[in-house]
Design a protein around this motif. Sequence first.
Motif, short mmCIF file in Angstrom:
data_model
loop_
_atom_site.label_atom_id
_atom_site.label_comp_id
_atom_site.label_asym_id
_atom_site.label_seq_id
_atom_site.Cartn_x
_atom_site.Cartn_y
_atom_site.Cartn_z
N ARG A 67 -5.78 3.42 -6.66
CA ARG A 67 -6.59 2.30 -6.18
C ARG A 67 -7.53 1.81 -7.26
O ARG A 67 -7.80 0.61 -7.37
N PRO A 122 -1.58 -2.14 -1.74
CA PRO A 122 -3.03 -2.27 -1.60
C PRO A 122 -3.75 -2.69 -2.87
O PRO A 122 -4.92 -3.05 -2.83
N GLN A 163 -5.39 -13.25 3.47
CA GLN A 163 -5.86 -12.06 2.78
C GLN A 163 -7.23 -11.68 3.30
O GLN A 163 -8.21 -12.41 3.10
N ASP A 164 -7.30 -10.55 3.98
CA ASP A 164 -8.58 -10.04 4.45
C ASP A 164 -9.36 -9.48 3.26
O ASP A 164 -8.77 -9.11 2.23
N ARG A 182 -10.84 -7.42 0.57
CA ARG A 182 -10.44 -6.17 -0.08
C ARG A 182 -9.10 -5.63 0.42
O ARG A 182 -8.84 -4.42 0.36
N LYS A 183 -8.28 -6.51 0.94
CA LYS A 183 -6.95 -6.11 1.40
C LYS A 183 -5.89 -6.93 0.69
O LYS A 183 -6.20 -7.87 -0.05
N GLU A 184 -4.64 -6.57 0.93
CA GLU A 184 -3.55 -7.29 0.30
C GLU A 184 -3.19 -8.54 1.10
O GLU A 184 -3.41 -8.61 2.31
#
Lengths: 113, 113
Positions: A9, A106, B38-39, B41-43
């Motif tokens: 990450r 991710p 895209q949320d 901090r998400k993909e």
Amino acid sequence: DVKVTQSSRYLVKRTGEKVFLECVQDMDHENMFWYRQDPGLGLRLIYFSYDVKMKEKGDIPEGYSVSREKKERFSLILESASTNQTSMYLCASSRRGIFYEQYFGPGTRLTVT
Amino acid sequence: RKEVEQDPGPFNVPEGATVAFNCTYSNSASQSFFWYRQDCRKEPKLLMSVYSSGNEDGRFTAQLNRASQYISLLIRDSKLSDSATYLCVVTAGGGGSNYKLTFGKGTLLTVNP
């Protein structure tokens, strides 16, 4: 549940280091992609692979190479990391013919110091 | 003119509001159009495809105007969970580059209670 996983990450590397980013998908998808995402620039395609050992350059391939030895795995290599390669790296996969429905991992936040 | 242009926002709307995002694209040979979400901090994830005839999925309606090279997304009865960045996506012009998605930089939506 479909899944794309990325090896890390968060990653911090020094300038000049060789960096490997790994991506694995479990959906038996033919297509795999590497993008980078930067504020103000959006998502940009680095490389694309449509089959094992096959690859095509995207919009910003300079400074990167890729490897796809197995269908499920697509690696992004930074031969000599530079500070301008600090970014969020996103891997994606899709079925052949349904290339537009890409499943993303991710992401790996890479910082090069 | 940039390949895919979106109003970056942010759009701040109350719950229950109707909000619309626009996107323009420069390549008249572009063939397919999509919205991704895209949320934070998400993909990114595929939200819906966009057809010339328009298409609707629950509270979401997407429209395409090929003559004006313009795509829109309408969200009715906004929910808190709609808060995200909405990415306009266009495929490159025909031939072998069909696989290539060009992403807009995204429009940030925040739905407030």
